[in-house]
Design a protein around this motif. Structure first.
Motif, mmCIF file in Angstrom:
data_model
loop_
_atom_site.group_PDB
_atom_site.id
_atom_site.type_symbol
_atom_site.label_atom_id
_atom_site.label_comp_id
_atom_site.label_asym_id
_atom_site.label_seq_id
_atom_site.Cartn_x
_atom_site.Cartn_y
_atom_site.Cartn_z
ATOM 1 N N ASP A 124 0.803 -1.226 0.000
ATOM 2 C CA ASP A 124 0.000 0.000 0.000
ATOM 3 C C ASP A 124 0.839 1.280 0.000
ATOM 4 O O ASP A 124 0.308 2.371 0.135
ATOM 5 C CB ASP A 124 -1.002 0.004 1.156
ATOM 6 C CG ASP A 124 -0.353 -0.083 2.522
ATOM 7 O OD1 ASP A 124 0.887 -0.026 2.610
ATOM 8 O OD2 ASP A 124 -1.102 -0.201 3.514
ATOM 9 N N THR A 125 2.148 1.148 -0.217
ATOM 10 C CA THR A 125 3.008 2.335 -0.309
ATOM 11 C C THR A 125 3.143 2.818 -1.757
ATOM 12 O O THR A 125 3.825 3.798 -2.013
ATOM 13 C CB THR A 125 4.417 2.061 0.251
ATOM 14 O OG1 THR A 125 5.090 1.116 -0.591
ATOM 15 C CG2 THR A 125 4.357 1.547 1.689
ATOM 16 N N CYS A 126 2.490 2.098 -2.687
ATOM 17 C CA CYS A 126 2.585 2.494 -4.094
ATOM 18 C C CYS A 126 1.289 2.159 -4.818
ATOM 19 O O CYS A 126 0.452 1.421 -4.312
ATOM 20 C CB CYS A 126 3.771 1.804 -4.773
ATOM 21 S SG CYS A 126 3.680 0.007 -4.823
ATOM 22 N N ALA A 127 1.146 2.713 -6.011
ATOM 23 C CA ALA A 127 -0.028 2.424 -6.835
ATOM 24 C C ALA A 127 0.075 1.024 -7.440
ATOM 25 O O ALA A 127 -0.903 0.281 -7.496
ATOM 26 C CB ALA A 127 -0.174 3.465 -7.935
ATOM 27 N N CYS A 128 1.284 0.683 -7.925
ATOM 28 C CA CYS A 128 1.506 -0.667 -8.434
ATOM 29 C C CYS A 128 2.999 -0.964 -8.458
ATOM 30 O O CYS A 128 3.832 -0.049 -8.427
ATOM 31 C CB CYS A 128 0.878 -0.877 -9.810
ATOM 32 S SG CYS A 128 1.541 0.150 -11.130
ATOM 33 N N LEU A 129 3.304 -2.248 -8.500
ATOM 34 C CA LEU A 129 4.686 -2.704 -8.497
ATOM 35 C C LEU A 129 4.789 -3.948 -9.373
ATOM 36 O O LEU A 129 4.000 -4.886 -9.224
ATOM 37 C CB LEU A 129 5.136 -3.023 -7.069
ATOM 38 C CG LEU A 129 6.563 -3.510 -6.846
ATOM 39 C CD1 LEU A 129 7.563 -2.462 -7.281
ATOM 40 C CD2 LEU A 129 6.773 -3.849 -5.375
ATOM 41 N N TRP A 130 5.768 -3.932 -10.292
ATOM 42 C CA TRP A 130 5.961 -5.011 -11.270
ATOM 43 C C TRP A 130 7.367 -5.533 -11.179
ATOM 44 O O TRP A 130 8.325 -4.756 -11.019
ATOM 45 C CB TRP A 130 5.658 -4.489 -12.676
ATOM 46 C CG TRP A 130 4.273 -3.923 -12.746
ATOM 47 C CD1 TRP A 130 3.890 -2.650 -12.486
ATOM 48 C CD2 TRP A 130 3.081 -4.645 -13.028
ATOM 49 N NE1 TRP A 130 2.533 -2.515 -12.611
ATOM 50 C CE2 TRP A 130 2.020 -3.728 -12.944
ATOM 51 C CE3 TRP A 130 2.812 -5.972 -13.359
ATOM 52 C CZ2 TRP A 130 0.695 -4.103 -13.174
ATOM 53 C CZ3 TRP A 130 1.501 -6.339 -13.591
ATOM 54 C CH2 TRP A 130 0.456 -5.417 -13.502
ATOM 55 N N LYS A 131 7.516 -6.843 -11.319
ATOM 56 C CA LYS A 131 8.824 -7.502 -11.227
ATOM 57 C C LYS A 131 9.129 -8.187 -12.555
ATOM 58 O O LYS A 131 8.285 -8.893 -13.112
ATOM 59 C CB LYS A 131 8.792 -8.552 -10.112
ATOM 60 C CG LYS A 131 10.065 -9.342 -9.951
ATOM 61 C CD LYS A 131 9.907 -10.369 -8.835
ATOM 62 C CE LYS A 131 11.148 -11.210 -8.661
ATOM 63 N NZ LYS A 131 10.949 -12.217 -7.599
ATOM 64 N N PHE A 132 10.360 -7.990 -13.039
ATOM 65 C CA PHE A 132 10.793 -8.579 -14.305
ATOM 66 C C PHE A 132 12.039 -9.423 -14.083
ATOM 67 O O PHE A 132 12.968 -8.992 -13.392
ATOM 68 C CB PHE A 132 11.120 -7.475 -15.322
ATOM 69 C CG PHE A 132 9.968 -6.555 -15.584
ATOM 70 C CD1 PHE A 132 9.031 -6.860 -16.562
ATOM 71 C CD2 PHE A 132 9.808 -5.375 -14.860
ATOM 72 C CE1 PHE A 132 7.958 -6.018 -16.808
ATOM 73 C CE2 PHE A 132 8.742 -4.525 -15.100
ATOM 74 C CZ PHE A 132 7.812 -4.848 -16.074
ATOM 75 N N THR A 133 12.038 -10.611 -14.669
ATOM 76 C CA THR A 133 13.183 -11.513 -14.571
ATOM 77 C C THR A 133 13.466 -12.104 -15.951
ATOM 78 O O THR A 133 12.583 -12.150 -16.823
ATOM 79 C CB THR A 133 12.920 -12.652 -13.566
ATOM 80 O OG1 THR A 133 11.692 -13.304 -13.917
ATOM 81 C CG2 THR A 133 12.844 -12.134 -12.127
ATOM 82 N N LEU A 134 14.689 -12.575 -16.131
ATOM 83 C CA LEU A 134 15.049 -13.286 -17.363
ATOM 84 C C LEU A 134 14.786 -14.762 -17.168
ATOM 85 O O LEU A 134 15.134 -15.326 -16.142
ATOM 86 C CB LEU A 134 16.530 -13.089 -17.684
ATOM 87 C CG LEU A 134 16.938 -11.798 -18.374
ATOM 88 C CD1 LEU A 134 18.445 -11.725 -18.526
ATOM 89 C CD2 LEU A 134 16.265 -11.645 -19.710
ATOM 90 N N LYS A 135 14.165 -15.397 -18.193
ATOM 91 C CA LYS A 135 13.970 -16.841 -18.082
ATOM 92 C C LYS A 135 15.162 -17.567 -18.619
ATOM 93 O O LYS A 135 15.963 -17.066 -19.366
ATOM 94 C CB LYS A 135 12.683 -17.317 -18.746
ATOM 95 C CG LYS A 135 12.410 -16.836 -20.148
ATOM 96 C CD LYS A 135 11.117 -17.429 -20.662
ATOM 97 C CE LYS A 135 10.578 -16.589 -21.794
ATOM 98 N NZ LYS A 135 9.540 -17.129 -22.573
#
Length: 171
Positions: free
Chosen positions: A160-171
């Motif tokens: 709840d400290t941000c509007a949204c959060l996205w995580k990206f990784t290499l497969k």
């Protein structure tokens, strides 16, 4: 050309201000068409059209940024970071891109869309489903090996400290 002369006569500060005006205009148009469909046919129908539009637009935007940045076919998470930092609406949201371990995170601290809807007394935009299409498609276009995961986004807020959060990784 007359248009070229108009732009060339502007200072760097004026060009930056114009870029922000263009970004605001683009976001306003995105919101206006969405709210039109929402008012006429409901949120579910508006979300269906929003998903279709973002699924196509995000690939177009990513391709153009990839070409502009002259990124190789597989630029990895660093290429994605550079592209995310130049997204059009990134000029309007309070966002950040950072590495943590082997993952790249894109965090929107304050979202102009959600702020506008709150200000107008409208329910929040349930953007997670569209966000998954948008950010996954953007990342895959930059580098087909990149996977995207939603960490937090309305209506499934885990941070709840941000509007949204996205995580990206290499497969």
């Amino acid at each position: 050309m007359k248009k070229d002369m108009a732009l060339r006569s502007l200072s760097r500060e004026q060009l930056e201000e114009l870029l922000e005006i263009y970004a605001k205009n683009w976001l306003a148009m995105d919101g206006v068409w969405f709210q039109s469909v929402e008012a006429a046919h409901g949120m579910e129908e508006a979300m269906k059209h929003d998903a279709a539009a973002w699924e196509r637009f995000t690939v177009i935007e990513a391709r153009r940024l990839k070409a502009f940045l002259q990124l190789p076919e597989h630029p990895g998470l660093e290429g994605l970071r550079r592209a995310l930092e130049l997204r059009f609406y990134g000029r309007l949201n309070q966002d950040s891109v950072y590495m943590e371990g082997n993952a790249l995170f894109y965090r929107v601290g304050s979202c102009r869309v959600q702020s506008a809807r709150t200000r107008k007394g409208m329910p929040l935009h349930p953007c997670k489903s569209v966000g998954i299409l948008e950010y996954s498609g953007f990342a895959r276009t930059i580098d087909s090996r990149i996977c995207c995961e939603c960490v937090s986004c309305y209506p499934e807020v885990t941070d709840d400290t941000c509007a949204c959060l996205w995580k990206f990784t290499l497969k």
